[in-house]
Design a protein around this motif. Structure first.
Motif, mmCIF file in Angstrom:
data_model
loop_
_atom_site.group_PDB
_atom_site.id
_atom_site.type_symbol
_atom_site.label_atom_id
_atom_site.label_comp_id
_atom_site.label_asym_id
_atom_site.label_seq_id
_atom_site.Cartn_x
_atom_site.Cartn_y
_atom_site.Cartn_z
ATOM 1 N N ALA A 19 37.512 -5.194 30.985
ATOM 2 C CA ALA A 19 36.697 -5.178 32.188
ATOM 3 C C ALA A 19 35.632 -4.130 31.963
ATOM 4 O O ALA A 19 35.900 -2.948 31.959
ATOM 5 C CB ALA A 19 37.553 -4.820 33.391
ATOM 6 N N GLY A 20 34.416 -4.565 31.746
ATOM 7 C CA GLY A 20 33.358 -3.632 31.376
ATOM 8 C C GLY A 20 32.922 -3.893 29.951
ATOM 9 O O GLY A 20 33.571 -4.628 29.217
ATOM 10 N N SER A 21 31.841 -3.284 29.526
ATOM 11 C CA SER A 21 31.309 -3.541 28.194
ATOM 12 C C SER A 21 31.289 -2.288 27.352
ATOM 13 O O SER A 21 31.270 -1.177 27.870
ATOM 14 C CB SER A 21 29.884 -4.089 28.306
ATOM 15 O OG SER A 21 29.061 -3.162 28.980
ATOM 16 N N ALA A 22 31.294 -2.466 26.025
ATOM 17 C CA ALA A 22 31.236 -1.342 25.109
ATOM 18 C C ALA A 22 29.821 -0.767 25.076
ATOM 19 O O ALA A 22 28.846 -1.432 25.366
ATOM 20 C CB ALA A 22 31.644 -1.796 23.706
ATOM 21 N N LEU A 23 29.708 0.516 24.716
ATOM 22 C CA LEU A 23 28.411 1.156 24.651
ATOM 23 C C LEU A 23 27.676 0.748 23.383
ATOM 24 O O LEU A 23 28.281 0.641 22.328
ATOM 25 C CB LEU A 23 28.596 2.691 24.630
ATOM 26 C CG LEU A 23 29.210 3.313 25.868
ATOM 27 C CD1 LEU A 23 29.421 4.796 25.622
ATOM 28 C CD2 LEU A 23 28.314 3.103 27.065
ATOM 29 N N THR A 63 43.105 6.830 24.915
ATOM 30 C CA THR A 63 41.783 6.295 25.226
ATOM 31 C C THR A 63 41.629 4.898 24.653
ATOM 32 O O THR A 63 41.847 4.688 23.457
ATOM 33 C CB THR A 63 40.675 7.203 24.668
ATOM 34 O OG1 THR A 63 40.883 8.539 25.110
ATOM 35 C CG2 THR A 63 39.310 6.735 25.141
ATOM 36 N N ALA A 64 41.253 3.961 25.504
ATOM 37 C CA ALA A 64 41.039 2.570 25.097
ATOM 38 C C ALA A 64 39.598 2.380 24.633
ATOM 39 O O ALA A 64 38.729 3.220 24.904
ATOM 40 C CB ALA A 64 41.346 1.643 26.271
ATOM 41 N N PRO A 65 39.294 1.276 23.945
ATOM 42 C CA PRO A 65 37.933 1.030 23.484
ATOM 43 C C PRO A 65 36.883 1.020 24.586
ATOM 44 O O PRO A 65 35.728 1.361 24.348
ATOM 45 C CB PRO A 65 38.048 -0.343 22.809
ATOM 46 C CG PRO A 65 39.450 -0.389 22.325
ATOM 47 C CD PRO A 65 40.247 0.295 23.400
ATOM 48 N N SER A 66 37.253 0.639 25.787
ATOM 49 C CA SER A 66 36.301 0.614 26.904
ATOM 50 C C SER A 66 35.913 2.002 27.368
ATOM 51 O O SER A 66 34.956 2.171 28.121
ATOM 52 C CB SER A 66 36.913 -0.131 28.093
ATOM 53 O OG SER A 66 38.058 0.564 28.548
ATOM 54 N N GLY A 67 36.654 3.024 26.945
ATOM 55 C CA GLY A 67 36.440 4.380 27.423
ATOM 56 C C GLY A 67 37.422 4.778 28.510
ATOM 57 O O GLY A 67 37.471 5.942 28.920
ATOM 58 N N PRO A 104 49.759 -2.189 19.734
ATOM 59 C CA PRO A 104 48.752 -2.835 20.590
ATOM 60 C C PRO A 104 48.098 -1.833 21.521
ATOM 61 O O PRO A 104 48.614 -0.739 21.733
ATOM 62 C CB PRO A 104 49.583 -3.850 21.377
ATOM 63 C CG PRO A 104 50.926 -3.202 21.496
ATOM 64 C CD PRO A 104 51.132 -2.467 20.198
ATOM 65 N N CYS A 105 46.958 -2.216 22.090
ATOM 66 C CA CYS A 105 46.283 -1.381 23.076
ATOM 67 C C CYS A 105 46.108 -2.189 24.347
ATOM 68 O O CYS A 105 45.488 -3.250 24.339
ATOM 69 C CB CYS A 105 44.926 -0.914 22.553
ATOM 70 S SG CYS A 105 43.979 0.026 23.772
ATOM 71 N N LEU A 106 46.683 -1.695 25.439
ATOM 72 C CA LEU A 106 46.635 -2.373 26.733
ATOM 73 C C LEU A 106 46.222 -1.389 27.818
ATOM 74 O O LEU A 106 46.628 -0.232 27.799
ATOM 75 C CB LEU A 106 48.007 -2.936 27.112
ATOM 76 C CG LEU A 106 48.706 -3.898 26.163
ATOM 77 C CD1 LEU A 106 50.122 -4.143 26.658
ATOM 78 C CD2 LEU A 106 47.940 -5.202 26.083
ATOM 79 N N VAL A 107 45.435 -1.877 28.767
ATOM 80 C CA VAL A 107 45.111 -1.100 29.960
ATOM 81 C C VAL A 107 45.532 -1.914 31.173
ATOM 82 O O VAL A 107 45.203 -3.101 31.273
ATOM 83 C CB VAL A 107 43.608 -0.787 30.056
ATOM 84 C CG1 VAL A 107 43.303 -0.029 31.353
ATOM 85 C CG2 VAL A 107 43.142 0.019 28.852
ATOM 86 N N ALA A 108 46.271 -1.297 32.081
ATOM 87 C CA ALA A 108 46.632 -1.930 33.343
ATOM 88 C C ALA A 108 46.091 -1.074 34.478
ATOM 89 O O ALA A 108 46.186 0.161 34.437
ATOM 90 C CB ALA A 108 48.139 -2.082 33.470
ATOM 91 N N VAL A 151 46.491 -6.403 33.926
ATOM 92 C CA VAL A 151 46.041 -6.030 32.586
ATOM 93 C C VAL A 151 44.543 -6.311 32.502
ATOM 94 O O VAL A 151 44.110 -7.458 32.595
ATOM 95 C CB VAL A 151 46.798 -6.822 31.501
ATOM 96 C CG1 VAL A 151 46.240 -6.487 30.120
ATOM 97 C CG2 VAL A 151 48.291 -6.519 31.560
ATOM 98 N N THR A 152 43.747 -5.260 32.365
ATOM 99 C CA THR A 152 42.287 -5.393 32.376
ATOM 100 C C THR A 152 41.657 -5.227 31.003
ATOM 101 O O THR A 152 40.446 -5.407 30.853
ATOM 102 C CB THR A 152 41.662 -4.362 33.326
ATOM 103 O OG1 THR A 152 42.053 -3.039 32.909
ATOM 104 C CG2 THR A 152 42.113 -4.599 34.764
ATOM 105 N N GLU A 153 42.464 -4.883 30.006
ATOM 106 C CA GLU A 153 41.906 -4.709 28.664
ATOM 107 C C GLU A 153 42.983 -4.929 27.615
ATOM 108 O O GLU A 153 44.101 -4.441 27.753
ATOM 109 C CB GLU A 153 41.314 -3.304 28.516
ATOM 110 C CG GLU A 153 40.616 -3.054 27.198
ATOM 111 C CD GLU A 153 39.902 -1.709 27.160
ATOM 112 O OE1 GLU A 153 39.450 -1.314 26.070
ATOM 113 O OE2 GLU A 153 39.789 -1.057 28.226
#
Length: 276
Positions: free
Chosen positions: A11-15, A57-61, A174-178, A265-267
């Protein structure tokens, strides 16, 4: 310490970052990232450490930062700070971070290579929902040094923090964001992140502040253990979704209803950071 530099389902974009990145920038901007603090100092004092600090820290920041104080305390203090809702013996925050390579730094010598990072913390145990920043430097041993300034004991001072990546266990996949959906009338905010063998989560609403840290126990059984300094209920299916995120693979958009609140789960990271 926290930023985005790779493609992920999120959810969101990379820089956008310059390409190709110099080697030092690849290290400072590498995500997903598990960081453990190994020292803190003010001014030019020697570093010391008084907390068990892990930042995911996830890739989205998006990040979750939990710092359990290791300073001595009485049993009464321990009961109040760790087991009572809304209390933490230490500090914890979660939110979004960004980072930029300072103009002209692309071809800098190693000792002068820096990235400037900022951290928004809409979830904060201290109630200071602001944004702070610092410069990041890559040390010769591969550790990261964070240099900034802040008010300490009523005086603006320079500070330095030293961060390392764990050498054992899974620290990228794995990398997960909730994240908590629909905070409700009490304005609840929540985020949990799992990266490899580490998972941390925070839920804040009103005067209550819930937090927990999970790590895989070293050994052959690969068992997840919740840090006893967490203040969530002892039962697995409790207030935060960490147990659920460590149970098995989860997919983008998957939801969990726990304690009457809905998490999503958003990422989910799907690409190969080793090719950066």
């Amino acid at each position: 310490m926290h930023t985005s530099n790779e493609t992920a389902i999120a959810a969101g974009s990379a820089l956008p970052l310059p390409s190709p990145l110099p080697p030092w920038a690849k290290e400072l901007l590498k995500r997903p990232l598990v960081e453990i603090r190994r020292g803190f100092s003010t001014g030019y004092d020697a570093p010391s450490e008084d907390a068990s600090t892990i930042v995911l820290t996830a890739p989205s920041g998006k990040y979750v930062d939990i710092r359990f104080s290791t300073l001595p305390r009485s049993q009464a203090q321990a009961a109040l700070a760790v087991k009572a809702q809304g209390k933490i013996w230490g500090y914890a925050t979660a939110g979004l971070s960004t980072a930029t390579i300072i103009p002209g730094k692309g071809g800098c010598p190693p000792y002068d290579c820096t990235v400037h990072a900022t951290w928004e913390h809409p979830i904060d145990s201290s109630g200071s929902f602001d944004t702070d920043g610092a410069d990041l430097l890559l040390l010769a041993n591969g550790a990261r040094m964070e240099v900034g300034s802040m008010v300490i004991r009523g005086k603006m001072q320079m500070f330095k923090e030293y961060w390392v990546t764990p050498t054992s266990g899974a620290t990228e996949r794995p990398c997960l964001v909730a994240e908590l959906l629909e905070g409700g009338a009490d304005g609840a905010k929540g985020m949990a992140i799992r990266i490899g063998d580490y998972c941390q989560g925070i839920l804040q609403h009103g005067d209550e502040f819930w937090f927990e840290r999970w790590e895989v126990q070293e050994g052959k059984d690969h068992k997840w253990i919740k840090d006893e300094r967490s203040n969530t209920p002892a039962s697995e299916m409790g207030i935060l979704p960490c147990w659920w995120m460590t149970e098995k693979a989860r997919t983008l958009g998957e939801t969990l209803l726990t304690d009457g609140r809905k998490w999503c789960v958003t990422e989910v990271v799907v690409d190969d950071t080793s090719k950066l």
